[in-house]
Structures are given as C-alpha cells and as structure tokens.
Design a protein around this motif. Structure first.
Motif, PDB file in Angstrom:
ATOM      1  N   SER A 163      60.478  24.576 -32.218  1.00  0.00           N
ATOM      2  CA  SER A 163      60.390  23.935 -30.905  1.00  0.00           C
ATOM      3  C   SER A 163      59.565  24.779 -29.947  1.00  0.00           C
ATOM      4  CB  SER A 163      61.793  23.711 -30.333  1.00  0.00           C
ATOM      5  OG  SER A 163      62.483  24.936 -30.232  1.00  0.00           O
ATOM      6  N   GLU A 213      58.288  24.758 -25.395  1.00  0.00           N
ATOM      7  CA  GLU A 213      58.450  24.141 -24.082  1.00  0.00           C
ATOM      8  C   GLU A 213      57.096  23.649 -23.599  1.00  0.00           C
ATOM      9  OE1 GLU A 213      61.748  24.998 -20.855  1.00  0.00           O
ATOM     10  OE2 GLU A 213      60.194  26.542 -20.826  1.00  0.00           O
ATOM     11  N   LEU A 228      62.808  15.432 -28.347  1.00  0.00           N
ATOM     12  CA  LEU A 228      63.487  16.409 -27.495  1.00  0.00           C
ATOM     13  C   LEU A 228      64.275  17.411 -28.343  1.00  0.00           C
ATOM     14  CD1 LEU A 228      64.856  14.252 -24.540  1.00  0.00           C
ATOM     15  CD2 LEU A 228      63.168  16.086 -24.392  1.00  0.00           C
ATOM     16  N   VAL A 278      68.957  16.919 -21.780  1.00  0.00           N
ATOM     17  CA  VAL A 278      68.371  17.008 -20.435  1.00  0.00           C
ATOM     18  C   VAL A 278      69.409  16.527 -19.425  1.00  0.00           C
ATOM     19  CG1 VAL A 278      66.546  16.195 -18.900  1.00  0.00           C
ATOM     20  CG2 VAL A 278      66.039  16.666 -21.316  1.00  0.00           C
ATOM     21  N   LYS A 335      69.242  15.440 -26.878  1.00  0.00           N
ATOM     22  CA  LYS A 335      68.514  16.122 -27.941  1.00  0.00           C
ATOM     23  C   LYS A 335      68.287  15.152 -29.092  1.00  0.00           C
ATOM     24  CE  LYS A 335      68.876  20.231 -30.916  1.00  0.00           C
ATOM     25  NZ  LYS A 335      69.719  21.406 -31.263  1.00  0.00           N
ATOM     26  N   ILE A 386      60.416  10.746 -27.510  1.00  0.00           N
ATOM     27  CA  ILE A 386      59.674  10.432 -26.293  1.00  0.00           C
ATOM     28  C   ILE A 386      58.554   9.463 -26.693  1.00  0.00           C
ATOM     29  CG2 ILE A 386      58.333  11.372 -24.372  1.00  0.00           C
ATOM     30  CD1 ILE A 386      59.734  14.045 -24.867  1.00  0.00           C
ATOM     31  N   GLU A 409      60.829   7.431 -21.293  1.00  0.00           N
ATOM     32  CA  GLU A 409      61.377   8.781 -21.373  1.00  0.00           C
ATOM     33  C   GLU A 409      60.629   9.743 -20.454  1.00  0.00           C
ATOM     34  OE1 GLU A 409      62.326   6.312 -24.656  1.00  0.00           O
ATOM     35  OE2 GLU A 409      60.333   7.062 -24.127  1.00  0.00           O
ATOM     36  N   LEU A 458      62.167  11.823 -17.180  1.00  0.00           N
ATOM     37  CA  LEU A 458      62.022  13.263 -16.933  1.00  0.00           C
ATOM     38  C   LEU A 458      61.423  13.518 -15.559  1.00  0.00           C
ATOM     39  CD1 LEU A 458      60.716  14.322 -20.457  1.00  0.00           C
ATOM     40  CD2 LEU A 458      62.922  14.945 -19.464  1.00  0.00           C
ATOM     41  N   VAL A 492      59.987  20.722 -20.466  1.00  0.00           N
ATOM     42  CA  VAL A 492      61.105  20.342 -21.328  1.00  0.00           C
ATOM     43  C   VAL A 492      60.861  20.926 -22.718  1.00  0.00           C
ATOM     44  CG1 VAL A 492      60.091  18.172 -22.145  1.00  0.00           C
ATOM     45  CG2 VAL A 492      62.572  18.391 -21.992  1.00  0.00           C
ATOM     46  N   VAL A 523      60.773  20.679 -26.657  1.00  0.00           N
ATOM     47  CA  VAL A 523      60.566  19.625 -27.652  1.00  0.00           C
ATOM     48  C   VAL A 523      60.257  20.239 -29.004  1.00  0.00           C
ATOM     49  CG1 VAL A 523      59.739  17.920 -25.985  1.00  0.00           C
ATOM     50  CG2 VAL A 523      58.103  19.468 -27.080  1.00  0.00           C
TER      51      VAL A 523
END
Length: 651
Positions: A241, A243, A255, A259, A375, A379, A385, A389, A397, A399
């Motif tokens: 993952s 950001e 995700l 969130v 999670k 998106i 989505e 956000l 975020v 991902v």
C-alpha cells in the motif's frame, strides 16, 4: 525408487458429491509427475472420519502402496476430521516431517499454525496428511520433495540402507524417482553458501538442442478453466500500500484503510435551498435585503431585515430558518446612475416559516468519527468514492498499489505498425503486430500503467533481455505468441531455464486460448517475492479473450480487489444465433443489447482465433458449455447462456 507407488486421498464433501472440482488432488499428482513419479492413483472421499480411516488402513495393510498423501480436513473446521481418522493407525510417528510441513507453510502465513498435520508409517506405508488448499499443498509438497526427504524415508521404510538415495542425491537436488539434474552432494546437515534458485517445474524443451529434439506432445497437463482461475487467484497476492492525494487518478485503486470523517459535515448551520435567512417569528411582510457585501454574517440580522443565502451557504447570526425564493416577491431595487437595477432592496415574504425549515444542522450529513468508506472498498471511476473523500475533507488516503504491466510481442514475422523493420526479401512481407496496441489500449483504458517493451525476436538472448527488463520495471509481464509447440516458441523454456520460474499452467481446456500460460518468477535478492507472467496465444482474438478471462482477474487481485470482484461480471443472456459446441469451453464473441425482453446476444460472425474482427464491437463473451457425448452439437437461438461482460452493454 522409480517403483514408488503413491495414493492421493482427497477428503471433501463437495468434491465427492460433484458439487465442486477437486483442485488439490490433481495439483499433488501434477507435482509428483513433474518429479518423476509415475505410479499414482487417486481417491476422493467425503469428510467422513470412519471412511477415511478404513480407506487408509486397507491400502496400508495390503502393502501395495508406498506413500499415501491425504489432502483436506486438517484444520479446525467442524468437518475437519482427517487427523483424528489417521492418528490411531500410525505405528511410528514422523514428528520431523510434521515440523517440516508446518515450518514450510509458516514462512508464508501465520494461519498455517492452525493446520494439524499427521505423518508416520502404517506397516510399510508412509502416510502424510496435507491441508486442502492448493497453495498450502504446493508449499508442503515442495518441502517434502526437496533434498529427497520422502524418497529417503520410503527407501528406509522398505528396508533399504539409504545408499541408493544418497548416491542419487549426489547428482540431484529435487529428488523424485527419476531426477537427474546436476547439483551438490547431499548430507543430512545444512551447507552454508548461496545456491542458484531452482524452478519448481522443468518441462520445457531445451532451446539449445536440435529441432528434432523438441516436444511433439505438450508436457503441460491441460487443466480446466475453473482450475486455471483458481490457481491464479490462489497464487497471486496483493501488492503493498501507499498514500496518495485525493485526485481523479485514484480511480481503480482499493482502499487500504477505513476512512472516518475528521469533522462534521456541514460544520455549521447551512441552507439547503436558495432563499432568505430570517427568524421563524417573522410574519409575512416587507423586509430589507442584506447580503454578504452589506453585512458580516457573524453579526445578528436586525429586525425588519432578511439575509439572502444560496444553497449550501451558512446561516448568519440571529436567524433560524430559510424562506425559499419562490415564497417571496420583489418589492424594490437599488439602482445605478442610469436608473438600472443593481441589487434587491426589499422583498415581500408571502408565508411564515417554522424554526429549522430548509436548514441543515451541523453534522446532519456526516458526524465527526463516522465511518464513510471501508478498507477494501474499490474507488470507481463513477466518482462517488472520490467525491466522498473530498466531501469529508480527506486530502490523502492509503490505498493498495495498482500493478504496472510490461507488454511485449514475440516473433520474427511481427512488424510494428508505426515503425516497421524490413524483413529479409524472401517473398514474405510479415504481419503487423495487432496484440500490443489492442492490449495496451485495453490496459490503459482500465487505468493501468503500461511499459511497452516492443517486439522480441525469436532468440533466447532477446527473450532473456526483454523479460529481465519487464521484471525490473513492472509487477506483471504480459506476452503474446511463443506459447505453442514450435521450435522457436521460447517463452516457457526461458522462464524455467533462465529465470528459475514456475509454470503454474501451460494449457487450458478452452477455445480460443488453449496454450495460455501462467507463471511466476522469483525476484532476485528478495526472499520469497515473485512476479507474475502471462503468456497469451499469438492469435489476436485468442489474446484478447484470454486477457479478459485470466489477466483482468490477476490485475485486480494484485491491486487488492476482493476475490469475489476479481472476475468480470457474468450474466445470463439470450443468444440470437445458433452456436456450435466444442469439447472445450468455448467463448463466443457477441454484442449484448438491453431490450424490454432482457439481454440479447448477437454473434459477431466467424469465430476463428486469428480473426480479430470478431472482437471489433464485441462487448461480451458467451461461455458455451462443453459438448457432451450424446448431447446436442449446438445451442439454438433463443437459449439463455452464461456470458462474461467485457464492455458497455448497448441499448
């Protein structure tokens, strides 16, 4: 050792009843065959402890089987009874083998601690229980067969001294009954020092050998479509993952965190209509109009005045309701020097509104700490989505990383449309590369970054350089051509012999796309890390069909999509043309249209695998059932058939 007889026992209610396909048993058989074992029989039983115990006992006491391998029923599930069935029969427990199995699986997942393997001897038969998952089976079999552990054990159980095994292992690292690959001398203790990785398969022809030495029958077993998909979704694990900023480029990501709203939305009282903020006690009448230009919203609105607001704007101090524009009349305006209207001066309210009317309270949409996205949510490019956000004020975020795809075509006869290289003047003009541009368009349309490696000629060094570049720059390699039985088909040999890769499957029972190949390649200097390769057939229609059936699920799994969302949607449609059946699963290219009577599918014409025009305009693949002996040879127009949707449905 070539006389070792093996029995594979699958314990599964669903597989024994025919409700699902046994995948682990055939995988064990495939691995054993790759290591030279030839005398292999299989049995599929329900999860019945008494039946499992009796079967293993009968075969052990007859003395006709040297090694019994069970798969399934070793966990903590209610029906997992294999250890309880086998343990009472064991005369000499092999705790070392149990430790070997657990340690092999624990390298990959801590959940292996929940497995309950049993190993030992019954009379002169070695019995080993394995889990039911294909992935765990593969890990355990690799541990058992490496360094000749099982072959050595069986030799000793049968009364041997072990000398034959030791001698054989002096020239064989992956000791099956007929292995002859040069390697280091075998000892019971470990050696220090680095060794080159060994592939788990080595079935390909030697490209340095003369052409007459090539295979004339594929050594790769032809597996079912369902088994191929299961292997892909089992083997491939999601990437890590990162950001990223909340921008439209997030589309297609998954995700990697829950969130939560960092603040109330709205943060203060706002209006949900265009109108005028006032007090609920204000009676219908004429009022002066205030605006942002004439009065600060933090100051109370005085008696006899209203404050003009637009949808979404905050209410000024001293007001508790909003009257809609439609419930007012213009009374007077402010004029300029030329007597032209500039601004509203007074309006007449026609009704009295109650407290809170047309007002959104703080946190009425989202409250601080509310879970707004979860999670593993995808998106999408539909905007919902990303809009959510932005709505709650998330600037960044976490991902899952989307895979990068390296794309190449193979073949001396292939020409790049934009920059064709001249071919020898032998009367053959070559053919334009259809696959690279069509696959690149599809990949980029799905939001994936593509590394275009180009066209690779039919020689080993060029293949090695291209694949090495792909491994360095991408997460998944996608090749077309070079997967069949030609002497210049080099993809499989290069994967196995030059990159120590594993061919997980090299043929699939489907049409088009039978020689589709799925492989993994270890990443140098990164213990346990692998990258994946799909070698698709060179015929254009075959390449695009197999891309949608196999590569799309692989890309989605790499990107962290939930397993149930990895495959493209499959729905029932009514075919409008008769379609011939085949002994293999046949994907017929069609155009699906939505009508008042449901979804209807229209054939795109001739389905020859080289006819790329059959995919022009096609938005779906009808998945025709397998031709059955004594059954019909075709489906008739009007029948309803499962269909994979690959594009937008027409109306």
């Amino acid at each position: 050792m070539s006389s070792i007889k093996v029995l594979i026992v699958t314990a599964s209610d669903s597989a024994s009843s025919g409700k699902s396909q046994d995948l682990s048993g055939p995988e064990i058989q495939r691995i054993l065959q790759h290591h030279g074992y030839q005398d292999i029989s299989t049995i599929v039983l329900p999860d019945d402890g008494a039946q499992i115990r009796q079967t293993v006992q009968d075969h052990s006491e007859r003395g006709a089987i040297d090694w019994i391998i069970t798969t399934g029923g070793t966990g903590f599930g209610v029906k997992d009874r294999t250890p309880e069935a086998i343990s009472p029969l064991i005369e000499r427990h092999a705790s070392g083998i149990v430790h070997l199995l657990l340690s092999a699986s624990m390298k990959h997942t801590p959940f292996a601690a929940l497995s309950r393997p049993v190993a030992g001897t019954i009379k002169n038969t070695l019995v080993v229980t394995l889990p039911g998952s294909v992935k765990a089976v593969r890990e355990n079999m690799e541990a058992l067969l490496s360094n000749g552990v099982v072959a050595h054990a069986i030799d000793l159980i049968k009364g041997g001294s072990g000398k034959q095994v030791h001698a054989g292992l002096g020239t064989s690292h992956t000791a099956g009954p007929a292995s002859s690959t040069p390697d280091h001398h075998h000892h019971h203790h470990h050696h220090d020092g680095h060794q080159a990785p060994k592939p788990r398969t080595l079935l390909s022809h030697d490209p340095s050998a003369p052409v007459p030495g090539r295979h004339r029958i594929s050594p790769y077993p032809q597996i079912s479509l369902e088994a191929a998909l299961q292997l892909i979704l089992t083997e491939i694990q999601p990437l890590g993952s990162l950001e990223l900023p909340v921008t439209p480029t997030l589309a297609g990501h998954v995700l990697a965190e829950d969130v939560y709203a960092p603040r109330n939305v709205p943060s203060s009282r706002t209006t949900n209509v265009d109108g005028y903020a006032l007090r609920s006690s204000d009676l219908p009448g004429i009022y002066n109009v205030l605006t942002w230009k004439t009065r600060a919203p933090a100051e109370d609105v005085p008696q006899g005045s209203v404050f003009r607001v637009n949808t979404g704007g905050p209410l000024p101090a001293g007001t508790n309701a909003v009257i809609m524009v439609e419930d007012t009349e213009l009374v007077s305006t402010v004029k300029d020097a030329n007597d032209k209207d500039l601004e509203e001066s007074q309006v007449k309210t026609l009704v009295q509104v109650s407290a809170g009317e047309n007002v959104r309270l703080p946190g009425s949409d989202v409250r601080t700490g509310d879970l707004v996205l979860q999670k593993n949510d995808i998106i999408t490019s539909l905007g919902g989505e990303i809009g959510t956000l932005a709505f709650v004020g998330r600037k960044e975020v976490k991902v899952r990383r989307k895979p990068i795809v390296a794309l190449l075509s193979t073949g001396n006869e292939i020409l790049d449309l934009q920059s064709p290289n001249s071919l020898p003047n032998d009367g053959w003009g070559g053919i334009y590369d259809t696959n690279r541009p069509s696959l690149q368009a599809t990949l980029e349309g799905m939001g994936y970054k593509v590394v275009d490696i180009g066209i690779v000629p039919d020689d080993v060094d060029s293949h090695v350089q291209a694949i090495a570049k792909g491994l360095q720059e991408a997460d998944l390699l996608l090749t077309t051509g070079g997967t069949s039985m030609g002497s210049s088909d080099l993809i499989k040999p290069v994967i196995e012999r030059r990159f120590a890769g594993t061919i997980h499957f090299g043929r699939v029972s489907m049409k088009p796309g039978k020689p589709t190949t799925f492989a993994s390649i270890p990443v140098p200097d990164k213990q346990g890390e692998r990258k994946y390769l799909f070698a698709l057939p060179g015929n254009p229609a075959s390449a695009l069909v197999t891309f949608h059936i196999f590569v799309v699920p692989a890309l989605r799994k790499l990107g962290g999509w939930p397993v149930e969302r990895c495959q493209l949607p499959c729905v029932k449609v009514q075919i409008q043309n008769a379609m011939h059946l085949d002994p293999r699963v046949h994907f017929h290219r069609v155009v699906v249209k939505a009508t008042p009577d449901g979804l209807k599918a229209y054939s795109t014409g001739g389905q020859r695998s080289s006819r790329v025009a059959s995919l022009s305009g096609a938005n779906a693949l009808v998945q025709l059932p397998i031709l059955q002996e004594g059954g019909p040879s075709q489906l008739q127009a009007g029948e309803w058939v499962d269909t994979v949707i690959i594009g937008e449905i027409q109306v």
